[in-house]
Write a protein that holds these residues in place. Sequence first.
Motif, PDB file in Angstrom:
ATOM      1  N   ILE A  80      27.320 -69.821 -12.767  1.00  0.00           N
ATOM      2  CA  ILE A  80      26.088 -70.462 -13.223  1.00  0.00           C
ATOM      3  C   ILE A  80      24.981 -70.116 -12.236  1.00  0.00           C
ATOM      4  CG2 ILE A  80      26.603 -72.621 -11.994  1.00  0.00           C
ATOM      5  CD1 ILE A  80      25.262 -74.127 -14.314  1.00  0.00           C
ATOM      6  N   SER A  81      23.809 -69.855 -12.769  1.00  0.00           N
ATOM      7  CA  SER A  81      22.664 -69.541 -11.918  1.00  0.00           C
ATOM      8  C   SER A  81      21.388 -69.957 -12.650  1.00  0.00           C
ATOM      9  CB  SER A  81      22.627 -68.054 -11.573  1.00  0.00           C
ATOM     10  OG  SER A  81      22.477 -67.272 -12.741  1.00  0.00           O
ATOM     11  N   TYR A 125      32.164 -76.122 -10.861  1.00  0.00           N
ATOM     12  CA  TYR A 125      32.862 -75.532 -12.003  1.00  0.00           C
ATOM     13  C   TYR A 125      34.114 -76.335 -12.345  1.00  0.00           C
ATOM     14  CZ  TYR A 125      30.006 -71.467 -10.830  1.00  0.00           C
ATOM     15  OH  TYR A 125      28.946 -70.632 -10.562  1.00  0.00           O
ATOM     16  N   ILE A 152      24.640 -77.000 -11.814  1.00  0.00           N
ATOM     17  CA  ILE A 152      23.884 -76.436 -10.704  1.00  0.00           C
ATOM     18  C   ILE A 152      22.761 -77.398 -10.351  1.00  0.00           C
ATOM     19  CG2 ILE A 152      22.366 -75.126 -12.267  1.00  0.00           C
ATOM     20  CD1 ILE A 152      22.409 -72.860 -10.147  1.00  0.00           C
ATOM     21  N   ALA A 163      30.194 -76.078 -16.098  1.00  0.00           N
ATOM     22  CA  ALA A 163      29.587 -75.782 -14.799  1.00  0.00           C
ATOM     23  C   ALA A 163      28.294 -76.560 -14.665  1.00  0.00           C
ATOM     24  CB  ALA A 163      29.314 -74.286 -14.666  1.00  0.00           C
ATOM     25  N   GLY A 168      19.324 -74.751  -7.021  1.00  0.00           N
ATOM     26  CA  GLY A 168      20.264 -73.644  -7.149  1.00  0.00           C
ATOM     27  C   GLY A 168      21.206 -73.505  -5.968  1.00  0.00           C
ATOM     28  N   THR A 170      26.621 -75.349  -6.700  1.00  0.00           N
ATOM     29  CA  THR A 170      27.174 -75.138  -8.035  1.00  0.00           C
ATOM     30  C   THR A 170      28.553 -75.776  -8.130  1.00  0.00           C
ATOM     31  OG1 THR A 170      28.097 -72.998  -7.374  1.00  0.00           O
ATOM     32  CG2 THR A 170      25.912 -72.975  -8.382  1.00  0.00           C
TER      33      THR A 170
END
Length: 119
Positions: free
Chosen positions: A68-69, A58, A49, A47, A53, A56
């Motif tokens: 994901i963060s 994947y 980012i 993933a 933020g 994102t």
Amino acid sequence: QVQLVESGGGLVQAGGSLRLSCAGSGLSAYHMGWFRQDPGKGREFVAAITWSGRSTYYTDSVKGRFAISRDNAKNTLYLQMNSLKPEDTAVYYCAAGCVDSDPRTYDYWGQGTQVTVSS
């Protein structure tokens, strides 16, 4: 120079959850990614980012299960992993520098954290 430190790995049963963290001063200025690697295999994209933020990305095998963060105020990246499968077993690495599935485009790497999913 960004030094990244992962944490949160461990042993979990199939269907369980884990949350990985990656901390590093200056991390907030970079796009970030998570990769994983089995022994004898190449590093696989999981993933990514953007630094804000807002976007994102994947790999198909984790879509709908992983998230994901990031918290830029804490200079920390996260990977929430749900519905874990034995095939998710690997060493997981965070990386800073780019939003890309190619590990060669990232500049900084953590030391990795082991995730083992038992069946």
